[in-house]
Design a protein around this motif. Structure first.
Motif, PDB file in Angstrom:
ATOM      1  N   GLN A  55      52.177  61.431  57.981  1.00  0.00           N
ATOM      2  CA  GLN A  55      52.968  62.127  58.738  1.00  0.00           C
ATOM      3  C   GLN A  55      51.986  61.100  60.434  1.00  0.00           C
ATOM      4  O   GLN A  55      50.480  61.826  60.411  1.00  0.00           O
ATOM      5  CB  GLN A  55      52.055  63.871  59.153  1.00  0.00           C
ATOM      6  CG  GLN A  55      52.744  64.663  61.028  1.00  0.00           C
ATOM      7  CD  GLN A  55      52.544  65.440  60.173  1.00  0.00           C
ATOM      8  OE1 GLN A  55      52.368  66.301  58.882  1.00  0.00           O
ATOM      9  NE2 GLN A  55      53.359  66.195  60.960  1.00  0.00           N
ATOM     10  N   THR A 208      55.117  71.185  55.224  1.00  0.00           N
ATOM     11  CA  THR A 208      54.079  70.547  56.466  1.00  0.00           C
ATOM     12  C   THR A 208      52.325  70.738  57.327  1.00  0.00           C
ATOM     13  O   THR A 208      52.539  71.693  57.937  1.00  0.00           O
ATOM     14  CB  THR A 208      55.220  70.238  57.911  1.00  0.00           C
ATOM     15  OG1 THR A 208      56.362  69.297  57.382  1.00  0.00           O
ATOM     16  CG2 THR A 208      54.792  69.115  58.731  1.00  0.00           C
ATOM     17  N   HIS A 209      51.826  69.977  57.616  1.00  0.00           N
ATOM     18  CA  HIS A 209      50.828  70.731  58.002  1.00  0.00           C
ATOM     19  C   HIS A 209      50.529  72.231  57.756  1.00  0.00           C
ATOM     20  O   HIS A 209      49.718  72.889  58.597  1.00  0.00           O
ATOM     21  CB  HIS A 209      50.377  70.126  59.798  1.00  0.00           C
ATOM     22  CG  HIS A 209      51.451  70.418  60.251  1.00  0.00           C
ATOM     23  ND1 HIS A 209      52.067  71.517  60.486  1.00  0.00           N
ATOM     24  CD2 HIS A 209      52.314  69.299  61.275  1.00  0.00           C
ATOM     25  CE1 HIS A 209      52.902  71.500  61.442  1.00  0.00           C
ATOM     26  NE2 HIS A 209      53.196  70.021  62.255  1.00  0.00           N
ATOM     27  N   ASN A 212      48.927  75.417  59.995  1.00  0.00           N
ATOM     28  CA  ASN A 212      49.935  74.939  61.388  1.00  0.00           C
ATOM     29  C   ASN A 212      51.266  75.415  61.636  1.00  0.00           C
ATOM     30  O   ASN A 212      51.886  74.724  60.650  1.00  0.00           O
ATOM     31  CB  ASN A 212      49.319  73.507  61.717  1.00  0.00           C
ATOM     32  CG  ASN A 212      47.386  73.387  61.738  1.00  0.00           C
ATOM     33  OD1 ASN A 212      47.339  72.566  61.262  1.00  0.00           O
ATOM     34  ND2 ASN A 212      47.072  73.928  62.892  1.00  0.00           N
ATOM     35  N   ILE A 237      47.777  68.856  55.130  1.00  0.00           N
ATOM     36  CA  ILE A 237      46.711  69.552  55.540  1.00  0.00           C
ATOM     37  C   ILE A 237      46.220  69.371  56.733  1.00  0.00           C
ATOM     38  O   ILE A 237      45.976  67.576  56.634  1.00  0.00           O
ATOM     39  CB  ILE A 237      45.641  70.308  54.462  1.00  0.00           C
ATOM     40  CG1 ILE A 237      45.352  72.112  56.013  1.00  0.00           C
ATOM     41  CG2 ILE A 237      44.910  69.316  53.967  1.00  0.00           C
ATOM     42  CD1 ILE A 237      44.864  72.445  55.057  1.00  0.00           C
ATOM     43  N   ILE A 238      46.338  69.045  57.825  1.00  0.00           N
ATOM     44  CA  ILE A 238      44.607  68.615  58.340  1.00  0.00           C
ATOM     45  C   ILE A 238      43.907  68.287  58.482  1.00  0.00           C
ATOM     46  O   ILE A 238      43.335  69.460  58.634  1.00  0.00           O
ATOM     47  CB  ILE A 238      45.251  67.972  60.335  1.00  0.00           C
ATOM     48  CG1 ILE A 238      46.960  68.228  60.108  1.00  0.00           C
ATOM     49  CG2 ILE A 238      44.371  67.140  60.465  1.00  0.00           C
ATOM     50  CD1 ILE A 238      47.666  68.797  61.675  1.00  0.00           C
ATOM     51  N   HIS A 243      42.237  71.841  63.702  1.00  0.00           N
ATOM     52  CA  HIS A 243      43.474  72.625  63.279  1.00  0.00           C
ATOM     53  C   HIS A 243      43.335  73.451  62.151  1.00  0.00           C
ATOM     54  O   HIS A 243      44.656  74.310  62.739  1.00  0.00           O
ATOM     55  CB  HIS A 243      44.077  71.090  62.835  1.00  0.00           C
ATOM     56  CG  HIS A 243      45.140  70.697  63.762  1.00  0.00           C
ATOM     57  ND1 HIS A 243      44.048  69.393  64.983  1.00  0.00           N
ATOM     58  CD2 HIS A 243      46.620  70.655  64.495  1.00  0.00           C
ATOM     59  CE1 HIS A 243      45.351  68.990  65.505  1.00  0.00           C
ATOM     60  NE2 HIS A 243      46.891  69.601  65.569  1.00  0.00           N
ATOM     61  N   ASP A 267      48.542  63.430  61.482  1.00  0.00           N
ATOM     62  CA  ASP A 267      49.603  64.251  62.401  1.00  0.00           C
ATOM     63  C   ASP A 267      49.210  62.915  63.754  1.00  0.00           C
ATOM     64  O   ASP A 267      48.795  63.083  64.722  1.00  0.00           O
ATOM     65  CB  ASP A 267      48.592  65.438  62.897  1.00  0.00           C
ATOM     66  CG  ASP A 267      50.014  66.088  63.444  1.00  0.00           C
ATOM     67  OD1 ASP A 267      51.381  65.002  63.367  1.00  0.00           O
ATOM     68  OD2 ASP A 267      50.212  67.543  64.009  1.00  0.00           O
TER      69      ASP A 267
END
Length: 366
Positions: A55, A208-209, A212, A237-238, A243, A267
């Motif tokens: 990402q 996705t993330h 969040n 995961i960020i 985040h 991200d």
């Protein structure tokens, strides 16, 4: 020939001792067991394949949304490779079908570029309630005209990820996309746990993330987050310290029923290797106190690289180094249905990452 004797080598999914890596300055020429009379030219604490990031919205001063071209892809990949990420899935966030087609054309034209792993469409088939920084005017129901774009990419052998809200896309469409070989990831979603599980049954294989742009878990409303954590699907995961709280990353990683299903994403935006601000949807996004925010002060992507994120996982989250390294290397590839990279003859220097004892990158000889 130069000889690298790492304390630990990431080899076949584990950290192993006792290896010698033969090196010619441009990459790996040989891998063997170390011998007592070997004299090292470099002794990193850890030698591993460079990170993989699924990402990456932009880097090097470029956003893919602003410039969906082969030149932009090259700038993004080059900036990431200079920072320890060897493989990149450039990401186009919610936009028009025309720009999505341009991005697909660019990746097809650039295919074969070292470090270009494929293409990630993050949206536009998302939940308005969980749009985050995505522009509401572009969020829409799934459109049949997207099928030929995805088909052209897959026919060219290009890995593709599509982030969608499973409650917003019919199950039969999800199944059709899955059968095409598109990796479907649930994100920017307001799904209940039941809706998320229905998406998984139809063909969603990733999230996705995590945390969040999702409804948060409640005691009687577990939602998509609990469904993701309790599933055997992959989840990105960020780990930038903004985040997701470190404790929540640890909770997700330790609660998964199957190991090595979590992976890191950055991200990343244009500020990685670029200026401290950029424009998205005509709005100025700028770096403040280590995080990217819009005019309202809301998070708008991340300003972090994968090597820093890896260090966070070990030092701040408290993960075992093997678990953390897998999240930055092997698992992202496996989430895309690709073999994990190895330190082996032919591996280019930009695809190798050396870390010191403080888990900071160090230069390799040459």
């Amino acid at each position: 020939m130069t000889l690298i004797l790492p304390d630990l080598l990431w080899h076949q999914g584990t950290l192993q001792k006792g290896f010698a890596v033969e090196w010619d300055g441009s990459g790996v020429t040989g891998l063997r067991l170390a011998e007592p009379d070997d004299r090292a030219d470099a002794c990193p604490h850890i030698l591993m394949p460079a990170c993989t990031d699924l990402q990456v919205n932009g880097s090097g001063g470029v956003m893919l949304n602003s410039d969906p071209s082969p030149e932009a892809l090259a700038a993004i990949v080059t900036a990431q490779r200079a920072r320890g990420t060897g493989w990149v899935l450039p990401t186009l966030i919610t936009t028009t079908l025309d720009l999505m087609e341009q991005a697909a054309d660019a990746v097809i034209a650039a295919w074969g570029m070292p470090g270009l792993l494929g293409l990630h469409f993050e949206g536009p088939y998302l939940s308005l309630a969980r749009k985050g920084t995505h522009r509401a005017a572009f969020i829409r129901p799934f459109e049949p005209d997207m099928i030929p774009i995805l088909a052209r990419l897959r026919e060219a052998g290009i890995p593709v990820m599509l982030t969608l809200a499973p409650e917003c896309v019919p199950a039969q469409t999800i199944a059709r996309l899955h059968d095409m070989g598109v990796v479907l990831s649930a994100g920017h979603t307001d799904a209940t746990a039941e809706e998320a599980r229905a998406g998984l049954a139809a063909g969603v294989s990733c999230f996705t993330h995590l945390y969040n742009a999702m409804p948060q878990m409640q005691s009687r409303a577990p939602g998509v987050i609990a469904a993701a954590i309790g599933s055997e699907a992959y989840a990105g995961i960020i780990a930038d310290g903004h985040h997701v709280a470190w404790e929540m990353i640890a909770l997700a990683c330790r609660a998964r029923p199957r190991p090595r299903r979590m992976f890191l994403v950055s991200d990343a935006m244009a500020t990685i290797g670029g200026p401290d601000h950029f424009t998205l949807y005509g709005e100025r996004i700028e770096l403040r106190d280590g995080k990217l925010v819009n005019a309202d002060g809301a998070l708008a992507g991340a300003h972090v690289d994968m090597v820093t994120s890896l260090r966070h996982l070990i030092r701040d989250v408290g993960l075992d180094p093997e678990e953390a390294i897998a999240m930055a290397s092997d698992t992202p590839h496996q989430a895309m249905g690709l073999p994990a990279p190895q330190i082996a003859p032919g591996r280019h220097r930009a695809e190798c990452l050396a870390l010191d004892a403080d888990l900071r990158p160090i230069a390799l000889p040459g």
